[in-house]
Enzyme design. Structure first.
Site, PDB file in Angstrom:
ATOM      1  N   GLU A  94    -137.646   4.567   1.687  1.00  0.00           N
ATOM      2  CA  GLU A  94    -137.441   5.920   1.162  1.00  0.00           C
ATOM      3  C   GLU A  94    -135.984   6.100   0.765  1.00  0.00           C
ATOM      4  O   GLU A  94    -135.079   5.836   1.550  1.00  0.00           O
ATOM      5  CB  GLU A  94    -137.842   6.952   2.234  1.00  0.00           C
ATOM      6  CG  GLU A  94    -138.381   8.238   1.658  1.00  0.00           C
ATOM      7  CD  GLU A  94    -139.638   8.018   0.806  1.00  0.00           C
ATOM      8  OE1 GLU A  94    -139.500   8.131  -0.433  1.00  0.00           O
ATOM      9  OE2 GLU A  94    -140.696   7.733   1.354  1.00  0.00           O
ATOM     10  N   HIS A  95    -135.766   6.563  -0.451  1.00  0.00           N
ATOM     11  CA  HIS A  95    -134.424   6.735  -1.033  1.00  0.00           C
ATOM     12  C   HIS A  95    -133.698   5.398  -1.184  1.00  0.00           C
ATOM     13  O   HIS A  95    -132.472   5.355  -1.225  1.00  0.00           O
ATOM     14  CB  HIS A  95    -133.591   7.726  -0.213  1.00  0.00           C
ATOM     15  CG  HIS A  95    -134.180   9.107  -0.213  1.00  0.00           C
ATOM     16  ND1 HIS A  95    -134.105   9.939  -1.297  1.00  0.00           N
ATOM     17  CD2 HIS A  95    -134.903   9.763   0.718  1.00  0.00           C
ATOM     18  CE1 HIS A  95    -134.747  11.068  -1.015  1.00  0.00           C
ATOM     19  NE2 HIS A  95    -135.239  10.990   0.195  1.00  0.00           N
ATOM     20  N   ASP A 108    -134.885   3.270  -3.730  1.00  0.00           N
ATOM     21  CA  ASP A 108    -135.100   2.842  -5.125  1.00  0.00           C
ATOM     22  C   ASP A 108    -133.855   3.028  -5.988  1.00  0.00           C
ATOM     23  O   ASP A 108    -133.390   2.094  -6.627  1.00  0.00           O
ATOM     24  CB  ASP A 108    -136.332   3.525  -5.754  1.00  0.00           C
ATOM     25  CG  ASP A 108    -136.279   5.042  -5.746  1.00  0.00           C
ATOM     26  OD1 ASP A 108    -135.441   5.601  -4.998  1.00  0.00           O
ATOM     27  OD2 ASP A 108    -137.063   5.665  -6.474  1.00  0.00           O
ATOM     28  N   GLY A 122    -146.470  14.837  -4.937  1.00  0.00           N
ATOM     29  CA  GLY A 122    -145.793  13.628  -4.466  1.00  0.00           C
ATOM     30  C   GLY A 122    -146.627  12.374  -4.668  1.00  0.00           C
ATOM     31  O   GLY A 122    -146.325  11.325  -4.108  1.00  0.00           O
ATOM     32  N   SER A 124    -147.304  11.169  -7.757  1.00  0.00           N
ATOM     33  CA  SER A 124    -146.890  10.635  -9.045  1.00  0.00           C
ATOM     34  C   SER A 124    -147.949  10.762 -10.145  1.00  0.00           C
ATOM     35  O   SER A 124    -148.370   9.782 -10.751  1.00  0.00           O
ATOM     36  CB  SER A 124    -146.450   9.178  -8.917  1.00  0.00           C
ATOM     37  OG  SER A 124    -145.854   8.801 -10.123  1.00  0.00           O
ATOM     38  N   GLU A 142    -140.700   8.441 -19.692  1.00  0.00           N
ATOM     39  CA  GLU A 142    -140.411   9.497 -18.722  1.00  0.00           C
ATOM     40  C   GLU A 142    -138.908   9.685 -18.520  1.00  0.00           C
ATOM     41  O   GLU A 142    -138.404  10.805 -18.471  1.00  0.00           O
ATOM     42  CB  GLU A 142    -141.104   9.136 -17.397  1.00  0.00           C
ATOM     43  CG  GLU A 142    -141.018  10.229 -16.344  1.00  0.00           C
ATOM     44  CD  GLU A 142    -142.113  10.125 -15.269  1.00  0.00           C
ATOM     45  OE1 GLU A 142    -143.028   9.289 -15.408  1.00  0.00           O
ATOM     46  OE2 GLU A 142    -142.040  10.905 -14.309  1.00  0.00           O
ATOM     47  N   ASP A 197    -142.680   4.300  -9.647  1.00  0.00           N
ATOM     48  CA  ASP A 197    -143.961   4.953  -9.952  1.00  0.00           C
ATOM     49  C   ASP A 197    -144.718   4.256 -11.080  1.00  0.00           C
ATOM     50  O   ASP A 197    -145.911   3.983 -10.973  1.00  0.00           O
ATOM     51  CB  ASP A 197    -143.729   6.426 -10.326  1.00  0.00           C
ATOM     52  CG  ASP A 197    -143.126   7.198  -9.179  1.00  0.00           C
ATOM     53  OD1 ASP A 197    -143.032   6.641  -8.065  1.00  0.00           O
ATOM     54  OD2 ASP A 197    -142.746   8.380  -9.391  1.00  0.00           O
TER      55      ASP A 197
HETATM   56  P1  ADP Z   1    -145.581  14.208  -9.819  1.00  0.00           P
HETATM   57  O1  ADP Z   1    -144.963  14.020  -8.485  1.00  0.00           O
HETATM   58  O2  ADP Z   1    -146.993  14.669  -9.690  1.00  0.00           O
HETATM   59  O3  ADP Z   1    -145.413  13.027 -10.707  1.00  0.00           O
HETATM   60  P2  ADP Z   1    -143.848  15.364 -11.793  1.00  0.00           P
HETATM   61  O4  ADP Z   1    -143.132  16.655 -11.854  1.00  0.00           O
HETATM   62  O5  ADP Z   1    -143.082  14.104 -11.858  1.00  0.00           O
HETATM   63  O6  ADP Z   1    -144.783  15.417 -10.487  1.00  0.00           O
HETATM   64  O7  ADP Z   1    -144.912  15.287 -13.005  1.00  0.00           O
HETATM   65  C1  ADP Z   1    -145.817  16.327 -13.242  1.00  0.00           C
HETATM   66  C2  ADP Z   1    -145.930  16.566 -14.722  1.00  0.00           C
HETATM   67  O8  ADP Z   1    -146.657  15.468 -15.335  1.00  0.00           O
HETATM   68  C3  ADP Z   1    -146.731  17.801 -15.051  1.00  0.00           C
HETATM   69  O9  ADP Z   1    -145.910  18.949 -15.053  1.00  0.00           O
HETATM   70  C4  ADP Z   1    -147.243  17.458 -16.456  1.00  0.00           C
HETATM   71  O10 ADP Z   1    -146.237  17.662 -17.422  1.00  0.00           O
HETATM   72  C5  ADP Z   1    -147.489  15.961 -16.361  1.00  0.00           C
HETATM   73  N1  ADP Z   1    -148.890  15.670 -15.977  1.00  0.00           N
HETATM   74  C6  ADP Z   1    -149.333  15.038 -14.889  1.00  0.00           C
HETATM   75  N2  ADP Z   1    -150.674  14.920 -14.876  1.00  0.00           N
HETATM   76  C7  ADP Z   1    -151.117  15.499 -16.015  1.00  0.00           C
HETATM   77  C8  ADP Z   1    -152.420  15.711 -16.613  1.00  0.00           C
HETATM   78  N3  ADP Z   1    -153.538  15.303 -16.008  1.00  0.00           N
HETATM   79  N4  ADP Z   1    -152.459  16.339 -17.811  1.00  0.00           N
HETATM   80  C9  ADP Z   1    -151.348  16.748 -18.421  1.00  0.00           C
HETATM   81  N5  ADP Z   1    -150.118  16.591 -17.907  1.00  0.00           N
HETATM   82  C10 ADP Z   1    -149.983  15.977 -16.722  1.00  0.00           C
HETATM   83 MG    MG Z   2    -143.499  12.170 -11.230  1.00  0.00          MG
END
Ligand code: ADP
Ligand code: MG
Length: 386
Positions: A32-33, A35, A124, A126, A160, A172
């Site tokens: 954790e932390h 990466d 969390g 991803s 990303e 991720d």
């Molecule tokens: P996580 O920890 O879930 O990755 P993030 O903030 O990194 O959280 O990413 C979430 C973002 O990814 C959402 O706000 C959206 O923009 C995009 N996203 C994830 N899943 C979907 C989906 N099924 N459809 C559209 N956008 C998605």
């Molecule tokens: Mg994410």
């Protein structure tokens, strides 16, 4: 698996898609932390997946992307080379731009994409990498570009990181791409060396329901502290680039060189690096009891030294330990979010008993119950039938 995305595609665009791919969410077992400090992580791909289906875009509008997701109502329509759209279609546009850079797609290509997912957003797990990796694979398949899983991960990471602008590490996208059922992936984040480690243990994911807004600064503050640590340690070891490469045998020297809180942060990163590598060895040798002990140690280090835990996470880990679980720790940055619990096959310390104990302790402390579900190591990105 791809049915909801195919149905959505047909409803939104009135045609059928030509290719489909899916990619999983992930859970990090330990590391954790580490990466962003150039150390190792040990994630598994989980059963929850995101599916993307793709077809040609409108013939009269070259360079157009039309995107729709079950999670958001409207169809987004953008010219992906000229503008980065707001919200989630930016991930798709980022993937397109990266594939274009690799000359995998033509400069004025038009495309339609529909997305369906059971990876919860912002929990969390991803969901963002599941989206970008599934998207990259579905588009590459559609255009007939032969990209390796590593290349898919690279395209998704740069989409990303460089286009959407998230300061994420490579973990991720790499696990969403390279994940293998029944295995964890030991990934060295500095060299990108990756090794599959058999993992067949029973694991629970406990979502505390406490939202952590990373942009609120805690993570950025830790990253800045780690950068400051490296700057100071360079006086001792001029070649040092990554904090995680500081030799663990030199912890006393590190402690002498740093004031608090930098000392605690650095001790966490260096010892967590050693722990994650040792944990992978133990897992490979099927030594689950010792592996579990390292999970508890990792949590303690996160709590005391890196100060990235939360009372709710500590409640879960303490209750799991009392109930005889093999190990438990926060996962995914911390300050809220989820914990993992490694449980025994049966008896005291089994999934049922530990989950009950966690629910009771949580109820007692916070008057509500956390969401608890089993997680299984699953496969990485793959094409799906259309
Ligand atoms: P996580 O920890 O879930 O990755 P993030 O903030 O990194 O959280 O990413 C979430 C973002 O990814 C959402 O706000 C959206 O923009 C995009 N996203 C994830 N899943 C979907 C989906 N099924 N459809 C559209 N956008 C998605
Ligand atoms: Mg994410």
């Amino acid at each position: 698996m791809s049915r909801p995305a195919i149905d959505l595609f047909q409803n939104a665009f009135g045609t059928i898609p030509r290719s489909a791919a899916s990619a999983p969410g992930r859970v990090n077992l330990i590391g954790e932390h580490t990466d962003y400090n150039g150390g190792p992580v040990l994630p598994i791909a989980i059963a929850e997946r995101t599916t993307a289906v793709v077809g040609p875009g409108p013939a009269d509008a070259p360079g157009t992307l039309e995107a729709v997701s079950t999670r958001y109502n409207a169809v987004a329509r953008v010219r992906w080379q000229e503008e980065l759209p707001p919200g989630w279609p930016a991930y798709v546009a980022g993937v397109l731009r990266e594939l274009w850079t690799l000359e995998a797609i033509p400069p004025r290509g038009s495309l339609r994409i529909a997305v369906a997912s059971d990876v919860p957003i912002g929990a969390g797990l991803s969901s963002s990498a599941a989206l970008s990796v599934a998207t990259a694979k579905a588009i590459a398949t559609f255009v007939g570009a032969k990209l390796t899983p590593r290349q898919i991960a690279g395209v998704a990471f740069r989409a990303e990181h460089d286009h959407v602008g998230v300061r994420c590490g490579v973990m991720d996208q790499t696990i969403a791409s390279l994940g293998k059922s029944g295995h964890a992936l030991l990934l060295e984040c500095a060299s990108l060396e990756a090794r599959q480690i058999p993992f067949a243990a029973r694991l629970l994911l406990v979502d505390t329901g406490v939202k952590h807004d990373l942009s609120a600064g805690s993570l950025n503050e830790r990253r800045a502290e780690c950068e400051e640590v490296v700057k100071r340690l360079k006086l001792e070891l001029p070649d040092l680039v990554w904090l995680a490469s500081w030799p663990v045998e030199w912890l006393p020297r590190l402690k002498r060189a740093l004031p608090e809180p930098l000392r605690s942060r650095a001790v966490h990163v260096v010892s967590e690096t050693a722990r994650a590598r040792f944990a992978a060895q133990l897992l490979a040798g099927k030594k689950l009891t010792q592996f579990g002990r390292l999970l508890y140690e990792s949590h303690e280090s996160c709590r005391r030294l890196y100060e990235c835990s939360a009372p709710e996470l500590d409640t879960v880990v303490a209750a799991a330990k009392r109930a005889g679980a093999l190990g438990a720790r926060l996962t995914g940055a911390g300050w809220g979010g989820a914990a993992i619990v490694l449980v025994k096959e049966r008896g005291a310390g089994s999934a049922e008993r530990v989950a009950e104990a966690i629910r009771a302790a949580f109820r007692e402390a916070y008057g509500r119950e956390p969401e608890i579900r089993p997680v299984k190591s699953s496969a990485g990105v793959r094409t799906e039938r259309v």
